[in-house]
Design a protein around this motif. Structure first.
Motif, PDB file in Angstrom:
ATOM      1  N   PHE A  21       0.820  -1.212   0.000  1.00  0.00           N
ATOM      2  CA  PHE A  21       0.000   0.000   0.000  1.00  0.00           C
ATOM      3  C   PHE A  21       0.857   1.267   0.000  1.00  0.00           C
ATOM      4  N   ALA A  22       2.078   1.192   0.547  1.00  0.00           N
ATOM      5  CA  ALA A  22       2.893   2.392   0.724  1.00  0.00           C
ATOM      6  C   ALA A  22       3.414   2.946  -0.597  1.00  0.00           C
ATOM      7  N   GLY A  23       3.379   2.129  -1.646  1.00  0.00           N
ATOM      8  CA  GLY A  23       3.827   2.594  -2.951  1.00  0.00           C
ATOM      9  C   GLY A  23       2.705   3.107  -3.825  1.00  0.00           C
ATOM     10  N   ARG A  24       1.478   3.042  -3.320  1.00  0.00           N
ATOM     11  CA  ARG A  24       0.323   3.504  -4.084  1.00  0.00           C
ATOM     12  C   ARG A  24       0.014   4.959  -3.749  1.00  0.00           C
ATOM     13  N   SER A  25      -1.000   5.507  -4.389  1.00  0.00           N
ATOM     14  CA  SER A  25      -1.405   6.876  -4.123  1.00  0.00           C
ATOM     15  C   SER A  25      -1.815   7.018  -2.658  1.00  0.00           C
ATOM     16  N   VAL A  26      -1.302   8.050  -1.997  1.00  0.00           N
ATOM     17  CA  VAL A  26      -1.657   8.249  -0.593  1.00  0.00           C
ATOM     18  C   VAL A  26      -3.098   8.731  -0.449  1.00  0.00           C
ATOM     19  N   ASP A  27      -3.726   9.113  -1.535  1.00  0.00           N
ATOM     20  CA  ASP A  27      -5.133   9.519  -1.449  1.00  0.00           C
ATOM     21  C   ASP A  27      -6.001   8.404  -0.887  1.00  0.00           C
ATOM     22  N   LYS A  54       7.050   3.461  10.722  1.00  0.00           N
ATOM     23  CA  LYS A  54       6.505   3.109   9.409  1.00  0.00           C
ATOM     24  C   LYS A  54       7.275   3.821   8.302  1.00  0.00           C
ATOM     25  N   ALA A  55       7.739   5.038   8.559  1.00  0.00           N
ATOM     26  CA  ALA A  55       8.567   5.732   7.578  1.00  0.00           C
ATOM     27  C   ALA A  55       9.875   4.974   7.359  1.00  0.00           C
ATOM     28  N   GLN A  56      10.475   4.467   8.438  1.00  0.00           N
ATOM     29  CA  GLN A  56      11.711   3.691   8.321  1.00  0.00           C
ATOM     30  C   GLN A  56      11.493   2.420   7.513  1.00  0.00           C
ATOM     31  N   LEU A  57      10.442   1.682   7.874  1.00  0.00           N
ATOM     32  CA  LEU A  57      10.174   0.417   7.202  1.00  0.00           C
ATOM     33  C   LEU A  57       9.862   0.612   5.728  1.00  0.00           C
ATOM     34  N   ALA A  58       9.063   1.622   5.416  1.00  0.00           N
ATOM     35  CA  ALA A  58       8.695   1.866   4.024  1.00  0.00           C
ATOM     36  C   ALA A  58       9.925   2.180   3.195  1.00  0.00           C
ATOM     37  N   ALA A  59      10.839   2.965   3.756  1.00  0.00           N
ATOM     38  CA  ALA A  59      12.061   3.317   3.028  1.00  0.00           C
ATOM     39  C   ALA A  59      12.904   2.087   2.748  1.00  0.00           C
ATOM     40  N   ARG A  60      12.901   1.142   3.687  1.00  0.00           N
ATOM     41  CA  ARG A  60      13.716  -0.056   3.499  1.00  0.00           C
ATOM     42  C   ARG A  60      13.091  -1.033   2.512  1.00  0.00           C
ATOM     43  N   LEU A  61      11.765  -1.149   2.547  1.00  0.00           N
ATOM     44  CA  LEU A  61      11.093  -2.206   1.804  1.00  0.00           C
ATOM     45  C   LEU A  61      10.742  -1.823   0.372  1.00  0.00           C
ATOM     46  N   SER A  62      10.635  -0.542   0.075  1.00  0.00           N
ATOM     47  CA  SER A  62      10.223  -0.152  -1.269  1.00  0.00           C
ATOM     48  C   SER A  62      10.783   1.226  -1.608  1.00  0.00           C
ATOM     49  N   PRO A  63      11.359   1.399  -2.790  1.00  0.00           N
ATOM     50  CA  PRO A  63      11.975   2.680  -3.144  1.00  0.00           C
ATOM     51  C   PRO A  63      10.969   3.758  -3.541  1.00  0.00           C
ATOM     52  N   ASN A  64       9.762   3.379  -3.904  1.00  0.00           N
ATOM     53  CA  ASN A  64       8.798   4.353  -4.424  1.00  0.00           C
ATOM     54  C   ASN A  64       7.750   4.739  -3.384  1.00  0.00           C
ATOM     55  N   THR A  65       8.207   4.988  -2.150  1.00  0.00           N
ATOM     56  CA  THR A  65       7.283   5.278  -1.048  1.00  0.00           C
ATOM     57  C   THR A  65       7.475   6.681  -0.482  1.00  0.00           C
ATOM     58  N   GLY A  66       8.047   7.577  -1.259  1.00  0.00           N
ATOM     59  CA  GLY A  66       8.336   8.918  -0.758  1.00  0.00           C
ATOM     60  C   GLY A  66       7.101   9.655  -0.268  1.00  0.00           C
ATOM     61  N   ASP A  67       5.993   9.554  -1.013  1.00  0.00           N
ATOM     62  CA  ASP A  67       4.769  10.258  -0.597  1.00  0.00           C
ATOM     63  C   ASP A  67       4.243   9.712   0.727  1.00  0.00           C
ATOM     64  N   PHE A  68       4.304   8.380   0.895  1.00  0.00           N
ATOM     65  CA  PHE A  68       3.844   7.794   2.147  1.00  0.00           C
ATOM     66  C   PHE A  68       4.751   8.199   3.294  1.00  0.00           C
ATOM     67  N   ARG A  69       6.059   8.184   3.079  1.00  0.00           N
ATOM     68  CA  ARG A  69       6.982   8.572   4.150  1.00  0.00           C
ATOM     69  C   ARG A  69       6.742  10.004   4.589  1.00  0.00           C
ATOM     70  N   GLU A  70       6.438  10.893   3.643  1.00  0.00           N
ATOM     71  CA  GLU A  70       6.125  12.274   3.999  1.00  0.00           C
ATOM     72  C   GLU A  70       4.824  12.340   4.793  1.00  0.00           C
TER      73      GLU A  70
END
Length: 309
Positions: free
Chosen positions: A81-87, A251-267
């Motif tokens: 889910f973290a790589g999808r649209s945050v909407d 969750k920001a840490q995990l998302a960064a480690r598990l998938s490169p296209n999660t910038g919007d979710f990390r923000e």
């Protein structure tokens, strides 16, 4: 594989998982376990068989780099889910929220205290509540919980700096027993982190900078259809604009480690709220439940949270 993680220290370890479970989690044979034991994997003999701490096994699998262990597959699925649209994380979402409470070593009928979902102040709702009544041994809590997301990024440059400094400190996320997570100085001294340890530490740094901040526990929803109960915590901090913001640092840490296209979710994790988290009334290092029977053993809390479509 064994040199890639920090094993749970003996004072917090619970080595109850038989070797057959280790084979399943790590997708290896007995020779593979022999190799890991020789490299330092802690174990205890029980009834003549080696038993291991489940956290050690999950961490070994997650950092194995083999791509086929249970933890790697589970967390990769979890964070799709973290790589999808945050909407998708901002609209209202309903959850069938059920919790089973078990008092280990119960000493009789007594009232329960349960740290219930605390979503109303974030625009959510709780309906159909069935609260635990005085009983012996076990009890339950049920409700339909509606969560909502909102973009409320941190506006304070100092809060953003402190958050960035923590994310860039190089701590490695690991599965850690809840009791050990509360000992966050030890956790960080090992070079690792977890949601509770990270939130307790970051809240302390926010307070030192003059902000009102507290680590709060809750539930991360929709985890493998409710089949995996992960302890979760965030930091709640009063920002310069007077609004309480949520920093979901782990969750920001995990998302960064598990998938490169999660910038919007990390923000989104840096100040905003999203609909996959149900906050509770529990503080970061507190239990979700207690039973007033006199037992000194902690209450076991098992959540089953499923999306209502």
């Amino acid at each position: 594989m064994a040199d890639s993680i920090e094993f749970v220290p003996a004072e917090y370890s619970s080595r109850t998982q038989p070797e057959s479970t280790a084979w399943e989690i790590l997708r290896c044979d007995p020779r593979g376990i022999d190799t890991l034991v020789a490299a330092g994997l802690p174990f205890e003999y029980r009834s003549g068989m080696r038993h291991f701490d489940v956290n050690d096994l999950y961490n070994l699998g997650m950092y194995s780099g083999r791509s086929n262990t249970q933890p790697e597959l589970a967390f990769r699925m979890l964070f799709r889910f973290a790589g999808r649209s945050v909407d998708d994380l901002l609209h209202e979402k309903r959850w069938d929220f059920r919790v089973q409470l078990e008092c280990v070593g119960c000493e009789g009928v007594a009232p329960w205290r349960f740290e219930a979902p605390d979503v109303v102040r974030f625009g959510g709702r709780v309906a159909g509540v069935v609260a635990p009544r005085a009983s012996e041994g076990t009890a339950g809590y049920e409700a339909t919980v509606t969560t909502a997301g909102a973009r409320t990024p941190l506006v304070s440059a100092e809060l953003r700096r402190l958050t960035r400094d923590y994310l860039e400190a190089g701590y490695r996320w690991q599965m850690i027993p809840v009791a050990m997570q509360a000992d966050y100085q030890l956790v960080h001294a090992l070079g690792v982190t977890s949601c509770i340890a990270a939130s307790l530490s970051l809240a302390e740094r926010f307070r030192a900078a003059g902000y009102r901040a507290e680590a709060k526990r809750g539930w991360f929803c929709g985890v493998l259809g409710g089949a995996l109960d992960l302890p979760h915590a965030c930091v709640e901090v009063e920002d310069d604009d007077g609004v309480i913001k949520t920093v979901d640092i782990a969750k920001a840490q995990l998302a960064a480690r598990l998938s490169p296209n999660t910038g919007d979710f990390r923000e989104l994790c840096v100040g905003s709220i999203y609909n996959k988290v149900i906050p509770s009334t529990a503080s970061g290092n507190a239990s979700f439940a207690t039973h007033e029977c006199g037992s000194r053993l902690p209450v076991h809390v098992r959540a089953d949270i499923r999306s209502v479509r």
